[in-house]
Design a protein around this motif. Structure first.
Motif, mmCIF file in Angstrom:
data_model
loop_
_atom_site.group_PDB
_atom_site.id
_atom_site.type_symbol
_atom_site.label_atom_id
_atom_site.label_comp_id
_atom_site.label_asym_id
_atom_site.label_seq_id
_atom_site.Cartn_x
_atom_site.Cartn_y
_atom_site.Cartn_z
ATOM 1 N N ALA A 1 -0.424 62.113 40.882
ATOM 2 C CA ALA A 1 -1.124 63.481 41.063
ATOM 3 C C ALA A 1 0.259 64.231 41.924
ATOM 4 N N GLU A 2 0.570 65.381 41.474
ATOM 5 C CA GLU A 2 1.448 66.294 42.050
ATOM 6 C C GLU A 2 0.621 66.923 43.284
ATOM 7 N N GLY A 3 0.886 66.981 44.318
ATOM 8 C CA GLY A 3 0.220 67.640 45.606
ATOM 9 C C GLY A 3 0.353 69.041 45.488
ATOM 10 N N ASP A 4 1.638 69.479 45.229
ATOM 11 C CA ASP A 4 1.799 70.874 44.862
ATOM 12 C C ASP A 4 0.877 71.647 43.832
ATOM 13 N N ASP A 5 0.186 70.743 42.814
ATOM 14 C CA ASP A 5 -0.527 71.246 41.907
ATOM 15 C C ASP A 5 -2.081 71.465 42.603
ATOM 16 N N PHE A 6 -2.341 71.160 43.730
ATOM 17 C CA PHE A 6 -3.744 71.070 44.447
ATOM 18 C C PHE A 6 -3.746 72.366 45.444
ATOM 19 N N HIS A 7 -2.440 73.222 45.585
ATOM 20 C CA HIS A 7 -2.351 74.429 46.419
ATOM 21 C C HIS A 7 -3.104 75.415 45.669
ATOM 22 N N PRO A 8 -3.972 76.360 46.273
ATOM 23 C CA PRO A 8 -4.380 77.633 45.681
ATOM 24 C C PRO A 8 -3.055 78.686 45.497
ATOM 25 N N PRO A 9 -3.239 79.678 44.715
ATOM 26 C CA PRO A 9 -2.199 80.407 44.295
ATOM 27 C C PRO A 9 -1.626 81.356 45.780
ATOM 28 N N ALA A 10 -2.539 81.456 46.464
ATOM 29 C CA ALA A 10 -2.364 82.278 47.896
ATOM 30 C C ALA A 10 -1.288 81.346 48.643
ATOM 31 N N ASN A 11 -1.491 80.001 48.647
ATOM 32 C CA ASN A 11 -0.424 79.367 49.366
ATOM 33 C C ASN A 11 0.671 79.374 48.844
ATOM 34 N N ILE A 12 0.875 78.969 47.547
ATOM 35 C CA ILE A 12 2.091 79.260 46.714
ATOM 36 C C ILE A 12 2.848 80.670 47.018
ATOM 37 N N ALA A 13 2.014 81.551 46.935
ATOM 38 C CA ALA A 13 2.702 82.923 47.241
ATOM 39 C C ALA A 13 3.138 83.190 48.619
ATOM 40 N N LYS A 14 2.464 82.630 49.518
ATOM 41 C CA LYS A 14 3.158 82.467 51.032
ATOM 42 C C LYS A 14 4.171 81.879 51.003
ATOM 43 N N MET A 15 4.444 80.367 50.504
ATOM 44 C CA MET A 15 5.498 79.682 50.918
ATOM 45 C C MET A 15 6.656 80.276 50.088
ATOM 46 N N SER A 16 6.461 80.781 48.793
ATOM 47 C CA SER A 16 7.494 81.621 48.046
ATOM 48 C C SER A 16 8.290 82.771 48.929
ATOM 49 N N ALA A 17 7.355 83.305 49.658
ATOM 50 C CA ALA A 17 7.874 84.575 50.583
ATOM 51 C C ALA A 17 8.521 84.152 51.965
ATOM 52 N N GLY A 18 8.623 82.689 52.061
ATOM 53 C CA GLY A 18 9.097 82.143 53.179
ATOM 54 C C GLY A 18 8.319 82.026 54.349
ATOM 55 N N ILE A 19 6.928 82.019 54.000
ATOM 56 C CA ILE A 19 5.870 82.111 55.293
ATOM 57 C C ILE A 19 5.335 80.786 55.225
#
Length: 173
Positions: free
Chosen positions: A33-51
């Protein structure tokens, strides 16, 4: 020992969790199981923004991974990736699946940064690598797991990882 029930492939971004995890799972004949797939969209958006994520962001993500690990522990085992950078995060995962073990992928910062810069289409920017290393708390001597260096080919790393996992004492031994 043959292998642990559930293995969490951990480490800072760029160590190869997404590459090594499936190879280890394949060698052990268990699901990945890929751990990144468990992130909610808000987490991915935050990391994508460099936060960087904070502990409040990580809580639901860790709980989702822990629930998967708990289910797999009773049904043939599995391998899942999760940065699991802090002891508190690993404790939270162990609370859900007490017999899980950690495969800590480690390596030279310059090698990891180089690999991060080469990957395409991933939401984690290289700029967050410093925050990952600052947050990292390596496995303690009382934590079930092994550390494996990420130099070499993915196949070589996976072979070393499986050998180290098979050689370790079972959790709670």
């Amino acid at each position: 020992m043959s292998t642990p029930d559930v293995i969490v492939v951990m480490g800072v971004a760029g160590t190869g969790k997404t590459t090594i995890g499936p190879l280890v799972a394949d060698k052990l004949g268990v699901p990945y199981a890929e751990g990144d797939d468990f992130h909610p969209p808000a987490n991915i958006a935050k990391m994508s923004a460099g936060i960087p994520l904070d502990d409040d962001d990580r809580g639901p993500w860790l709980d989702a991974i822990g629930a998967w690990a708990h289910e797999r522990a009773g049904h043939g085992g599995g391998v899942v990736s999760s940065s699991a950078l802090k002891r508190a995060y690993r404790d939270r995962l162990r609370a859900a699946a007490p017999r899980l073990v950690f495969l800590h992928l480690t390596g030279d910062r310059s090698l990891i940064e180089e690999r991060m810069a080469e990957r395409k289409g991933h939401f984690m920017p290289t700029a967050l690598l410093d925050s990952q290393f600052a947050t990292l708390e390596p496995l303690g001597p009382d934590e079930a797991g092994v550390a494996v260096d990420v130099s070499g080919t993915p196949e070589e790393i996976a072979e070393r990882a499986v050998a180290a996992l098979r050689a370790m004492d079972p959790p709670g031994a």
